[in-house]
Design an enzyme around this catalytic site. Structure first.
Site: not given
Lengths: 176, 483
Positions: B59, B290
């Protein structure tokens, strides 16, 4: 699982001696290159593990040795530069005053009229001048590596090792 | 009129699907177009002798994308076992179409407006190529896989098809001539083509791109079919019992500074229990402590993002199995593991900024500590701190002064230790506790050192509680609470 109490979770035997915060986290080095026959201008540069540098006076500095009375800390270096007006923004510390190792951070003005320059010693960006010295300049003598620190500097990172290596270790300095 | 347009498009080399798309009827059933064509009497084949029988060609608009042979080929290429790696019961699909179709559709639009101006009064709004593709293929994929199609706005699992067009570069190269000004770089991206076309006058376009459209010499080919599931999230709380363990991998100059981390311990077990690759996992938490700080109590809320998950449904029991396998570690412990929705994740970041935390610290003084000094702390009341960004983190955070509250503090002497005391704190979110204790050289005011007028340092810190009620608590029989 039962965890040990906080007091049992640490090794207390390693604590037989009180270490100040500056001794625990900083490596002290000494910059002696500004000293001349006439006056001792030794400075201490304390390197934090994160590379930030804290500036203070060396033990042999004329002001320290003679226990001089300080009248004021003058941060107006010339007509243009006032270190107290340093301002930074962002984590990159944009806008900070740029320093070379020979830049003057401030002048120590003593009651006897003598004036001593304090140098940056490291190339980098000025983070801050210790504002407590403005109202209480003699902290610089009584608490040199804590409340009386002079300035914090972020060194130029690619020069960091060479800056550090160019200075004396504490034991080398104590032998002078 | 519709019939005229339809047959005109067929004549110039479009497929039935594309010809229908330009009739702008949103209600075309693309899975059964012949019925529609008959109903609307679009076909002229019955009324006139067939002049030319269309030999199927690619197409000239969709380059074959919508035509039966390519649709069939695409469905055939979907590997069932690849899809079945995912546990999804629904799918959506998407198509990536070569940019030559943009140019071809632009040409046909200009052409139609000219020839059928009375039909196309407003802008042409054809059914988009990708939408038509989806309408055609969804039922076929669904039939093959035995799972239902769902719209892409709600479906998390997608089958993404990428098409290739051998002549793409050559066809698209004409846009260089269409561009107003000479542009540098790659001009065949979809965005740049669209912007050039929208600025290009029709007559100039016609001068360069000749109508009718050339019939493509090749069909599109299916380049890649990829399955993808949106991220899912699991949340929980973790405790950290070690003072030598960071939360995330700690890499200094490319070298791991610590053997493992909270994140790695959890990821390893997720990999072991569910077989999820660790590279597909991302860890986030409500703040962090920490590496030398323990996190006790109910622990710290966290969540893990699972990228492109194959398994998306986890049962209560599966989470308990994961928990107990993580909890074989003596370094950390997790609890309340559960699936959470993406919309809930903002709560963890809110918690970081709004929720108070309880701490317990052991502090050391230069001179022996007295009961009088302890009383000074205990009678101080609520403290409002002016905290400059600690030197410890100043290399990676902006310099600022922050006001922080200590809501509660309580100090206790430690038996037989002249220089130690314990300190309990309840702090506002974002308070740097270590600096509150030692003062950071006068950069945190007031500090515990200021309050008792001595040099103080902190030698141990535990997080006791993080007051954030998220994720919700999971009731498990016989859990040993840690304290």
């Amino acid at each position: 699982m039962i965890q040990p109490k906080i007091i049992d979770s640490i090794n207390l035997h390693s604590l037989n001696k009180f270490l100040s915060v500056s001794d625990r986290y900083y490596k002290h080095k000494y910059c002696v290159k500004f000293t001349s026959k006439e006056q001792n201008l030794d400075q201490r540069v304390s390197f934090h593990t994160n590379r930030i540098c804290m500036i203070s006076l060396g033990e042999n500095h004329t002001v320290m040795k003679n226990n001089k009375k300080i009248l004021k800390i003058n941060c107006s270096i010339d007509n243009k530069i006032n270190r107290l007006l340093n301002a930074t923004s962002g984590k990159g510390k944009r806008g900070a005053q740029k320093l070379t190792e020979n830049s003057v951070l401030c002048y120590i003005e003593c009651e006897d009229g003598d004036i001593y320059p304090v140098y940056s010693c490291v190339q980098g960006k000025l983070l801050e001048i210790n504002e407590h010295l403005i109202s209480n300049p003699n902290l610089l003598i009584t608490n040199p590596v804590s409340k009386g620190y002079i300035a914090l500097i972020l060194p130029t990172l690619n020069l960091y090792e060479s800056i550090k290596n160019s200075m004396l270790d504490a034991d080398e300095y104590s032998k002078i | 009129m519709e019939s005229k347009i339809y047959n005109y498009l067929l004549d110039v080399g479009c497929c039935k699907y594309c010809s229908l798309r330009y009739l702008q009827d949103r209600y075309v059933d693309f899975s059964n177009i012949n019925e529609y064509i008959e109903k609307k009497k679009l076909s002229i084949i019955d009324t006139e002798p067939v002049i030319k029988q269309h030999k199927p060609n690619p197409c000239c608009l969709c380059l074959g994308l919508l035509q039966d042979s390519l649709i069939e080929d695409t469905v055939n290429r979907i590997v069932i076992s690849e899809v079945q790696k995912y546990d999804s019961k629904v799918f959506t699909c998407s198509i990536s179409i070569p940019s030559a179709t943009i140019l071809r559709e632009h040409a046909i639009r200009l052409d139609l407006r000219q020839k059928f101006a009375e039909f196309y009064i407003d802008d042409i709004e054809e059914i988009p190529l990708n939408k038509a593709w989806k309408l055609i293929i969804k039922d076929k994929i669904s039939e093959k896989l035995g799972i239902n199609f769902e719209n892409s706005d709600i479906c998390n699992f997608s089958i993404n098809v990428t098409m290739d067009y051998a002549d793409n570069r050559q066809e698209v190269s004409v846009v260089k001539e269409l561009a107003e000004k000479a542009k540098n770089g790659d001009l065949i991206g979809r965005k740049s083509i669209l912007s050039i076309l929208s600025n290009c006058l029709a007559h100039k376009f016609h001068d360069i791109v000749k109508a009718p459209l050339s019939i493509p010499s090749v069909y599109l080919t299916c380049k890649q079919i990829e399955c993808k599931h949106n991220s899912i999230y699991m949340a929980g709380r973790y405790c950290k019992f070690s003072r030598e363990l960071s939360q995330s991998p700690w890499i200094v100059d490319g070298i791991k500074a610590m053997e493992t981390s909270v994140e790695e311990i959890i990821f390893e077990q997720i990999h072991k229990v569910f077989g999820i690759p660790q590279t597909n996992l991302k860890f986030s938490s409500s703040g962090r402590e920490d590496c030398d700080v323990r996190c006790l109590g109910k622990g710290r809320p966290f969540y893990i993002e699972i990228l492109d998950p194959k398994k998306t449904v986890f049962t209560y029991d599966e989470f308990r199995v994961l928990e107990s396998s993580i909890n074989e570690s003596t370094l950390i412990q997790v609890r309340d593991l559960q699936s959470v929705q993406r919309s809930e994740l903002c709560k963890i970041k809110e918690g970081e900024q709004l929720k108070t935390k309880d701490y317990l610290a052991v502090c050391v003084t230069k001179a022996a500590i007295t009961q009088e000094q302890i009383d000074k702390i205990n009678n101080f009341g609520e403290a409002i701190l002016e905290q400059k960004t600690p030197i410890r983190v100043l290399h990676r955070r902006p310099l600022a002064v922050r006001k922080k509250r200590i809501f509660r503090m309580e100090a206790r002497l430690v038996p037989d230790k002249l220089n130690l005391f314990e300190l309990s704190l309840e702090t506002e979110a974002g308070t740097y506790v270590k600096e509150f204790v030692h003062g950071d050289f006068g950069r945190t005011k007031p500090s515990i050192g200021d309050i008792i007028d001595d040099e103080v340092d902190i030698i141990a810190l535990d997080v006791i509680a993080i007051h954030l009620d998220w994720p919700e608590e999971i009731i498990v029989p016989d859990r040993n609470e840690t304290s």
